[in-house]
Design a protein around this motif. Structure first.
Motif, PDB file in Angstrom:
ATOM      1  N   ARG A  30       0.826  -1.204   0.000  1.00 12.10           N
ATOM      2  CA  ARG A  30       0.000   0.000   0.000  1.00 12.10           C
ATOM      3  C   ARG A  30       0.862   1.257   0.000  1.00 12.10           C
ATOM      4  N   ASN A  81       3.207   3.841  -3.382  1.00  9.70           N
ATOM      5  CA  ASN A  81       2.415   4.820  -4.108  1.00  9.70           C
ATOM      6  C   ASN A  81       3.086   6.167  -3.926  1.00  9.70           C
ATOM      7  N   SER A 138       2.041   8.194  -0.855  1.00  7.55           N
ATOM      8  CA  SER A 138       2.114   7.668   0.509  1.00  7.55           C
ATOM      9  C   SER A 138       3.128   8.453   1.339  1.00  7.55           C
ATOM     10  N   TRP A 140      -5.277  10.922  -0.630  1.00  7.30           N
ATOM     11  CA  TRP A 140      -5.070   9.518  -1.001  1.00  7.30           C
ATOM     12  C   TRP A 140      -5.459   8.573   0.125  1.00  7.30           C
ATOM     13  N   VAL A 141      -5.002   8.850   1.338  1.00 12.54           N
ATOM     14  CA  VAL A 141      -5.259   7.928   2.430  1.00 12.54           C
ATOM     15  C   VAL A 141      -6.715   7.997   2.876  1.00 12.54           C
ATOM     16  N   GLU A 170      -9.180   8.495   0.819  1.00  9.25           N
ATOM     17  CA  GLU A 170      -9.867   7.699  -0.197  1.00  9.25           C
ATOM     18  C   GLU A 170      -9.712   6.212   0.080  1.00  9.25           C
ATOM     19  N   ARG A 171      -8.532   5.800   0.531  1.00 10.49           N
ATOM     20  CA  ARG A 171      -8.320   4.390   0.884  1.00 10.49           C
ATOM     21  C   ARG A 171      -9.223   3.996   2.049  1.00 10.49           C
ATOM     22  N   SER A 175     -12.758   3.695   0.875  1.00 10.64           N
ATOM     23  CA  SER A 175     -12.966   2.492   0.068  1.00 10.64           C
ATOM     24  C   SER A 175     -13.132   1.256   0.951  1.00 10.64           C
ATOM     25  N   VAL A 176     -12.270   1.117   1.973  1.00 12.70           N
ATOM     26  CA  VAL A 176     -12.384  -0.029   2.876  1.00 12.70           C
ATOM     27  C   VAL A 176     -13.692   0.046   3.660  1.00 12.70           C
ATOM     28  N   ASP A 182      -8.241  -3.752   8.426  1.00 12.57           N
ATOM     29  CA  ASP A 182      -7.746  -2.841   7.385  1.00 12.57           C
ATOM     30  C   ASP A 182      -8.298  -1.436   7.585  1.00 12.57           C
ATOM     31  N   GLU A 239      -6.134   1.949   8.133  1.00 17.38           N
ATOM     32  CA  GLU A 239      -6.240   3.096   7.232  1.00 17.38           C
ATOM     33  C   GLU A 239      -6.674   4.352   7.981  1.00 17.38           C
ATOM     34  N   SER A 271      -4.770   7.811   8.125  1.00 10.95           N
ATOM     35  CA  SER A 271      -5.446   9.066   7.812  1.00 10.95           C
ATOM     36  C   SER A 271      -5.249  10.088   8.926  1.00 10.95           C
TER      37      SER A 271
END
Length: 573
Positions: A305, A308, A311, A469-470, A472-473, A476-477, A505, A509, A513
């Motif tokens: 992860r 990127n 990150s 980015w984080v 959004e991760r 998503s989870v 997860d 995340e 964040s």
């Protein structure tokens, strides 16, 4: 409400950096570190004393490079400590061989008349080592001491290897120190196999009690806030300790005691009206939330992860590469004999992350600590200890580093400076004391200045990309988790435990964040205030979901529909 007023309201709740005075001169409580300091000192003292008595001379002091491995095991239960220290010892041994294999031919060629520009090869290897190690440490969230001692071992090895003391010999002494570090770190298992877990739980229980007492006594908001963050940090450390000790999920007294403390913490948070807490339930890396933290995902998940460009690990590695190469190369061009020390200085400023404010504090610590460390070194040189006395001095320095590394970086730098130069001197790498002190001060200044320039100019908007980015991760989870919860409402038999991987997860995340939010708020509060509503709503929702699932509460249709509605309103889709 007027948009400007909304923005100002969010900005007032942004996490602010700790005051400079408390960071630079404070000594926050971190629990009892004296047993760890003794272990770290013995990891160096035992093999160095034996080798000295056997007549191996100052070269035997290089076991100190392997002894650094013991620092990486402190705070871990014995079940996982041997593995952490063993991996660190192996890495230190390999890096000592790499550093010596590069440094020995370069320094020999220069001594035979080759141009000093060859030192750039040493700088390049050091830059690659620290960038790679820092990326890995940040990606896996391994915490202190981070990548620094890995780089320090590479640096010392690069200057001490000689034809008389070849790379294989340097690596051998490092390996001996590493093996002893594993043994010394594990001795406590013989009489108190669960001592680490018990100490972590007791620290968490005491910290929660101090927080609830401060609430009950209507203590000043700043004091209550400090107690809350301390309690959350102790709880997080205790849970991770029990996870590593493999007793979470079992009917173990320590697990039950920590669960009771966690429930007390949850109740206290629900009664806490601090605006900071209302703004973001996962406000700090301390993870101020009602639910306990979950175990970290697999190494593969964490490492991939981070591969990127947005990150936190990638940003840190990029800045380290640029700063270390620039500082080392500039030192070579200026004709200063030790570019490796400039690389060390730059790395100490940057290797712990992209926060500009905290990075600037570390720069101040590095300069001030180096100056005082060189004064300490001058006093040691004036004493001129040899043999077992020199071993004792090195052991005391190692113990002091362990005591202060996470309490006050500046004090740790004082001790690290003296220790690093004394270990480097084991290969006869230094000239006069006056030349040593002046050149190390100049090289440190170059490294720190270059690091600060890179910190404030390279990737100026990186914190924006990282936070977006984080988040959004995490979103998503969270969406996947809500989808799985809805699917279970239509299943004939509901098994909420099957959601453990997604819960784990999501927790991971959300913690990432939270760290990205702190970096953004410190680096650019005006921009962060515009993102704070979406950021905090995501944390509120994620924390609510994890809280209910952790405590085994049935998820009703109404709860699920409320969560889905909040998810849509948060703008996470």
């Amino acid at each position: 409400m007027d948009p400007e007023e909304t923005s100002a309201g969010h900005e007032s709740n942004l996490p602010a950096p700790r005051p400079a005075r408390s960071v630079l001169f404070g000594l926050p409580p971190v629990g009892n570190r004296y047993p760890g300091a003794v272990r770290v000192a013995l990891a160096l003292a035992i093999p160095a004393a034996i080798a000295t008595l056997l007549g191996f001379g100052s070269a035997s002091l290089l076991v100190g490079l392997g002894a650094f491995a013991s620092i990486y095991g402190e705070g871990r239960p014995y079940r996982s400590r041997w593995k952490a220290v063993g991996i660190a010892a192996t890495a230190l041994t390999i890096l000592s061989f790499i550093g010596a294999s590069v440094g020995e031919p370069v320094h020999r060629a220069i001594a035979e008349g080759a141009p000093t520009v060859l030192l750039v090869f040493v700088v390049l290897i050091m830059a690659v080592v620290v960038s790679t190690c820092a990326f890995t440490v940040d990606a896996l969230r391994l915490g202190p001491p981070g990548a620094f001692f890995l780089l320090l071992t590479t640096e010392i090895s690069s200057v001490i290897a000689t034809p008389v003391q070849p790379p294989v010999e340097v690596a051998m002494w490092t390996a001996i120190g590493g093996i002893n570090a594993v043994v010394v770190s594990m001795t406590g298992i013989l009489w108190a196999p669960r001592a680490v877990e018990r100490s972590a739980v007791q620290a968490a229980v005491s910290a929660v009690a101090e927080y609830t007492d401060a609430q009950a006594a209507y203590a000043p908001p700043e004091l209550t806030r400090d107690k809350r963050h301390a309690a959350a940090l102790r709880l997080h450390d205790a849970w991770q300790c029990l996870y590593r000790g493999a007793i979470v999920g079992k009917d173990h007294p320590l697990t039950r005691e920590l669960e009771r403390a966690q429930i007390s913490m949850a109740r206290a948070i629900s009664d806490d009206h601090d605006p900071e807490l209302r703004a973001d339930p996962a406000f700090d890396v301390d993870e101020v939330g009602a639910h306990p933290p979950l175990p970290d995902p697999t190494i593969r998940y964490r490492f991939l992860r981070a591969c990127n460009p947005s990150s936190r690990a990638s940003v840190t590695a990029l800045r380290l590469s640029i700063a270390c190469m620039a500082a080392g190369t500039l030192t070579v061009l200026l004709g200063i004999d030790r570019p490796d020390w400039a690389v060390i200085a730059a790395a100490m400023v940057l290797h712990q992350g992209p926060d500009r404010i905290l990075g600037t504090y570390r720069g101040i610590h590095r300069i001030g600590g180096t100056v005082l460390g060189l004064i300490l070194l001058g006093a040691i040189y004036a004493w001129s200890p040899t043999g077992l006395w020199l071993v004792a001095v090195l052991a005391v320095l190692m113990a002091g580093i362990e005591l202060f590394l996470v309490r006050n970086y500046g004090i740790a730098v004082i001790l690290i400076t003296a220790l690093a130069i004394l270990l480097g001197a084991a290969g006869g790498a230094h000239g006069t004391v006056q030349h040593l002190i002046l050149s190390r001060m100049l090289e440190t200044a170059i490294g720190v200045v270059v690091a600060l320039v890179v910190l404030w100019t390279v990737g100026r908007g990186a914190h924006r990309r990282t936070l977006i980015w984080v988040d959004e991760r995490a979103g998503s989870v969270l969406f996947k988790l809500l989808t799985e919860i809805r699917a279970r409402h239509y299943a004939p038999q509901v098994n909420w435990s099957e959601l453990s991987e997604l819960r784990r997860d999501l927790d991971f995340e959300l913690r990432g964040s939270a760290m990205a939010g702190i970096d953004a708020a410190h680096n650019e509060p005006e921009w962060a205030s515009q993102q704070w509503r979406t950021h905090t709503e995501l944390h509120h929702l994620g924390s609510d979901v994890l809280h209910r699932l952790w405590f085994g509460t049935q998820v009703s249709r109404s709860h699920l529909e409320e969560w889905e509605s909040r998810y849509l309103r948060s703008g996470s889709v």
